[in-house]
Design an enzyme around this catalytic site. Structure first.
Site, PDB file in Angstrom:
ATOM      1  N   ARG A 102     -21.120  23.515 -39.661  1.00 11.40           N
ATOM      2  CA  ARG A 102     -22.063  22.643 -40.386  1.00 11.40           C
ATOM      3  C   ARG A 102     -22.686  21.705 -39.384  1.00 11.40           C
ATOM      4  O   ARG A 102     -21.967  20.940 -38.715  1.00 11.40           O
ATOM      5  CB  ARG A 102     -21.346  21.853 -41.488  1.00 11.40           C
TER       6      ARG A 102
ATOM      7  N   GLU B 214     -23.754  15.384 -35.658  1.00 10.25           N
ATOM      8  CA  GLU B 214     -22.529  16.068 -35.278  1.00 10.25           C
ATOM      9  C   GLU B 214     -22.711  17.559 -35.536  1.00 10.25           C
ATOM     10  O   GLU B 214     -23.422  17.957 -36.460  1.00 10.25           O
ATOM     11  CB  GLU B 214     -21.372  15.540 -36.157  1.00 10.25           C
TER      12      GLU B 214
ATOM     13  N   ASN C 135     -20.184  20.494 -36.483  1.00  5.93           N
ATOM     14  CA  ASN C 135     -18.785  20.715 -36.854  1.00  5.93           C
ATOM     15  C   ASN C 135     -18.375  22.161 -36.583  1.00  5.93           C
ATOM     16  O   ASN C 135     -18.976  23.088 -37.134  1.00  5.93           O
ATOM     17  CB  ASN C 135     -18.588  20.427 -38.342  1.00  5.93           C
TER      18      ASN C 135
ATOM     19  N   SER D 288     -16.491  21.154 -44.322  1.00  7.20           N
ATOM     20  CA  SER D 288     -16.137  21.166 -45.738  1.00  7.20           C
ATOM     21  C   SER D 288     -17.323  20.887 -46.649  1.00  7.20           C
ATOM     22  O   SER D 288     -18.450  20.700 -46.205  1.00  7.20           O
ATOM     23  CB  SER D 288     -15.007  20.165 -45.998  1.00  7.20           C
TER      24      SER D 288
ATOM     25  N   LYS E 245     -17.338  15.524 -29.191  1.00  8.08           N
ATOM     26  CA  LYS E 245     -18.525  14.681 -29.021  1.00  8.08           C
ATOM     27  C   LYS E 245     -19.066  14.774 -27.593  1.00  8.08           C
ATOM     28  O   LYS E 245     -20.262  14.686 -27.349  1.00  8.08           O
ATOM     29  CB  LYS E 245     -18.175  13.222 -29.321  1.00  8.08           C
TER      30      LYS E 245
ATOM     31  N   LYS F 181     -19.741   4.891 -28.844  1.00  5.70           N
ATOM     32  CA  LYS F 181     -18.763   5.711 -29.580  1.00  5.70           C
ATOM     33  C   LYS F 181     -17.619   6.129 -28.662  1.00  5.70           C
ATOM     34  O   LYS F 181     -17.873   6.583 -27.537  1.00  5.70           O
ATOM     35  CB  LYS F 181     -19.424   6.994 -30.089  1.00  5.70           C
TER      36      LYS F 181
ATOM     37  N   GLU G 220     -11.150  12.036 -29.750  1.00  3.47           N
ATOM     38  CA  GLU G 220     -11.289  12.511 -31.126  1.00  3.47           C
ATOM     39  C   GLU G 220     -10.440  11.652 -32.066  1.00  3.47           C
ATOM     40  O   GLU G 220      -9.275  11.399 -31.800  1.00  3.47           O
ATOM     41  CB  GLU G 220     -10.854  13.970 -31.234  1.00  3.47           C
ATOM     42  N   GLY G 221     -11.049  11.230 -33.143  1.00  2.00           N
ATOM     43  CA  GLY G 221     -10.299  10.477 -34.155  1.00  2.00           C
ATOM     44  C   GLY G 221      -9.806   9.137 -33.661  1.00  2.00           C
ATOM     45  O   GLY G 221      -8.905   8.547 -34.258  1.00  2.00           O
TER      46      GLY G 221
ATOM     47  N   ARG H 142     -24.850  14.209 -47.903  1.00  2.00           N
ATOM     48  CA  ARG H 142     -23.893  13.151 -48.205  1.00  2.00           C
ATOM     49  C   ARG H 142     -24.611  11.825 -48.141  1.00  2.00           C
ATOM     50  O   ARG H 142     -25.324  11.539 -47.177  1.00  2.00           O
ATOM     51  CB  ARG H 142     -22.736  13.175 -47.209  1.00  2.00           C
TER      52      ARG H 142
END
Lengths: 545, 545
Positions: free
Chosen positions: A134, A153, A155, A160, A358, A426, A430-431, A518
């Site tokens: 996505r 981004e 994905n 999802s 990223k 940023k 990750e996360g 979204r």
């Protein structure tokens, strides 16, 4: 113009109209399983000890206007993007080169890389990989410029909401067309709806079809799963076993019905059986025969409800294990390693998972005179296509430089308050951690050791339309409205074969189809669909004449 | 044999099998909207103030075995029953004769009758009526006799659960056949499932298809609604209005998704729009023009969300106003009168509603030498058909007699402890009071004035299979199992025209299709699907060789 479209949108509702619209949405969502399991914030655990309750996914009451040209551009680029990331994931050397600095400081990426190296040493037994992608974009509308797409981004794992997004488009279409396009009961008249009286339109130059375009996300994603299942071929076990797809899921997943939309379609349309496997059960319920028993390493699934009926797993579809926090059990990494070394087609493989970092996105945005990675990866595409793709890059800057004597461009932009005001800092990890915005960037950087700066990337801020508004039905039934920001996702699937002595993959299946919008409240700079005022949306396309 | 079939049914489950089966049912029900809104006993109002939550309808984990011959008999009789009740409802004189005694003591029946008389005096403007019926049966297995059908009730109003029953049959079929008929994951091997190894079967003489038969309830019911809508014809308003069907519903309905299954099919298959109207809003949202304006009395619906867009109602489908307790507002009876006098086709008309009274069912069971009502109503059917229908009657006895000098048979049977032990005493009054069972009957009758005896009917008890067992997933997620009693309902639709100088109706549409099995715990003599251990079920047909 992108901003003008919102001046009277969505149309205001009388209390009776809102009541009818909200009640219709409440019932339609349950009737069509546009649902989630409620969080414990909505229903305390003791009220719902057996976890049987469901509620509507958070949805907007109206589709959001979206410029047709941008939507078509995003669609037209998806198969190019699919191939780009399949190619990146097939070029281990390049990936290692880009990620090596980051791997030193990021345990998550380091662990993934280690698994890859370990399986490589043992020897991969599966050269097929599946991407269910996505690509996420925001509309960029600086000043008076026409709107353009900027990629947020790409994905490569656990993309999802395809299942629910299809239903949101159907919901909004129902609301805009029932019982007739000319006089729907749920929506008041508005130029963006086809039934509007164009002569009274405040924007007579706008053309629209009056409802969301069809959304093929489930068809697209399911077809790529089926293609991978088919390409896996017959059972490698002796005696042969029936084959199946595994949906690898989180133990406490609330977004189950999004996933069921895919597994049901996989069965109904393709007759491919699939089972859900929680990450905590991977090692208990799947096995790989020893080398002596079967050097092909088939991944065998033993259903706990029917242990005598074993299956061989053709495809492991990851809807879990994408974020560092999920690897919280002592065996989490062993389980990931177990899957990676098996013969199952992974969606995604470790290398494809890593390609979604990223850092990769940032490196791709580098333009000549730096290395033109795009041109190298996709030499057979015309320059016009690559240029179209480049226009979707938001400029990103590294804060480290190969030459310690040269101050990187990113550092210069980040430390100057004037230029920092148009950027976001940023973490590349990750996360890990929150984004730093605008005027907070210089002081933040000065508060940490310069040695840590390389863990960040500076990204030019995207300027979404400022007047966009919508109203949301939350999962707790509250109706909230206001200014919003939307992100468009385009779904794609790509099955490819790596290796064969070439860095370029053999593309076996490449498809595009389906979208997700979204929409979240504008007050927060951050936000995911799980946050309070962030919801599933669809689009109503418009063209300026 | 009917009892033997249950000896090893349902097959026992290991904890792992039960966990998989229950989890699959929990998710399947939400994914396919086999759902209800939870009661406040399950989710307190303050947890769910906006009424957004849903939960699974109470369902059995397994279909219940049902003898194929009985199922086929029930199906074969449905269109005969449809015509019988359409004929009864068209014979006002006969109805009045039967009901007149009861009307004196039953306010509910009296009020319905009054409305009929009032509209008759004004003159009916619609001679079409629609029946959407459900004939309910129990299996009767006294001693060693083969099982036979006994009718419990013939529903002429608000015959519900067709929408959900279709889904239960699909659920059980999925469980019995996924991913293959030979080895489903959810059900253990058993002779009643097709995949069972017949050579090891404890009952090798049984034949079965291994899963529930297809259930056409939604198709049947929706087609009859569409036929009535079509027969209503063009708008009677000047200028003409678009026409629509109204689903008349209770204000606090929890069984909404059963109803949506019909309204969605009505739109998707027949393109007939329908709207939900709560009984409390009938007088506020519908109007009938005055005689001077329009003597045809079209029933006009004004949607509150779009008052400028009026509709003319072709059919009023009652999913409410069937029970006395629902007429609790000062305007309830006025609202029912308002609908009855309109041009809309009523499903049902007052006379058809009254035809479903228990008293009518009791009178029909009378056999020669008393009047043979069946023969009179259905003279064109062969005696074999009428005899088949008669075998479904459970003997019922009035406790009053036209001749005060003769003790009615019912009184004799009720007062003798020996014969009372095989009977149930039911109030004839609609919705009034509980049934009195077996040895409690003589003392109960002696405790009330004999003048009240005529308000009761004595019915021979039906002896359902004693070994039937099943397991239920309740709406609160609890799993309970044990001995059960089931009731089979067969759906039918009948559109007919009354009047035309004949007592016999003109039948325009007569159809049968679809079934419901309701299964409840055996401990309670009473019970509805709303009670704790009472749930929606489907059937697995078997034949003794």
């Amino acid at each position: 113009m992108a901003d003008n479209i919102y001046i009277s949108y969505p149309p205001p509702l009388t209390p009776e109209q809102e009541e009818y619209l909200v009640q219709t949405v409440k019932n339609w969502t349950i009737e069509h399983a546009l649902t989630v399991r409620p969080s414990t914030a909505i229903v305390p655990k003791d009220i719902n000890p057996n976890n049987v309750l469901a509620t509507n996914a958070p949805v907007t009451l109206f589709p959001s206007p979206f410029p047709k040209a941008c939507f078509e551009q995003a669609r037209s680029l998806q198969k190019v993007y699919n191939e780009l990331y399949a190619t990146i994931a097939s070029d281990e050397e390049w990936l290692e080169d880009i990620l090596q600095e980051l791997i030193k400081v990021d345990d998550f990426l380091a662990n993934l890389w280690k698994i890859h190296l370990s399986v490589k040493e043992e020897g991969y037994v599966q050269d097929l990989s599946l991407g269910m992608f996505r690509s996420d974009y925001m509309l960029h509308t600086p000043g008076d410029s026409p709107p353009s797409l900027k990629q947020v981004e790409f994905n490569t794992i656990s993309s999802s909401f395809g299942g629910l997004a299809v239903k949101v488009a159907k919901l909004h279409t129902h609301l805009a067309t029932y019982p007739s396009v000319k006089r729907p009961l749920a929506y008041p008249s508005h130029p963006l709806f086809a039934h509007s009286d164009q002569t009274n339109s405040p924007s007579p130059s706008i053309t629209t079809i009056g409802h969301p375009p069809p959304n093929d996300a489930v068809i697209t994603l399911t077809a790529s799963l089926a293609a991978a299942h088919e390409a896996y071929g017959p059972s490698k076990s002796r005696p042969q076993l029936p084959t199946c797809v595994i949906f690898l899921v989180q133990d406490d997943e609330r977004n189950v019905f999004d996933q069921y939309a895919l597994s049901s379609e996989l069965w109904n349309q393709h007759k491919v059986p699939s089972f859900r496997l929680a990450t905590s059960k991977i090692l208990a319920l799947t096995t790989i025969p020893s080398k002596d028993e079967n050097p092909n390493r088939p991944l065998i699934y033993t259903p706990p409800s029917s242990p005598a009926t074993q299956y061989e797993i053709s495809v492991v579809y990851f809807r879990a294990l994408y974020a560092p926090a999920e690897y919280d059990a002592p065996t989490s990494w062993a389980a990931r390693h177990h899957i990676e070394r098996s013969a199952a087609v992974k969606c995604p493989s470790i290398l494809l998972h890593l390609s979604g970092s990223k850092k990769i996105q940032q490196v791709l945005t580098s333009l000549p005179p730096d290395t033109d990675h795009l041109k190298n990866f996709l030499p057979h595409y015309p320059e016009s296509t690559l240029n179209s793709l480049r226009t979707t890059f938001a400029p990103q800057y590294s804060l480290s430089s190969p030459d310690p004597n040269i101050e990187p461009e990113g550092v210069r932009l980040a430390l100057s308050p004037d230029s920092a005001a148009n950027h976001v800092l940023k973490p590349q990890r990750e996360g890990g951690g929150n984004n730093i915005y605008r005027d907070k960037i210089p002081s933040y950087l000065q508060s940490i050791p310069t040695s840590q700066w390389k863990q960040y990337v500076l990204m030019e801020l995207i300027h979404p339309p400022t007047n966009a508004k919508n109203t949301v039905l939350r999962s707790d039934g509250q109706v909230v409205g206001g200014n919003v920001i939307s992100e468009l996702g385009i779904f794609g699937g790509c099955l490819y074969r790596s290796g064969n002595g070439s860095k370029k993959p053999e593309i076996l299946h490449n498809s595009e189809g389906g979208y997700l919008l979204r929409t979240k409240g504008k007050d927060s700079d951050e936000g995911g669909v799980a946050a309070g005022f962030s919801s599933l949306d669809s689009i109503i396309l418009y063209e300026d004449a």
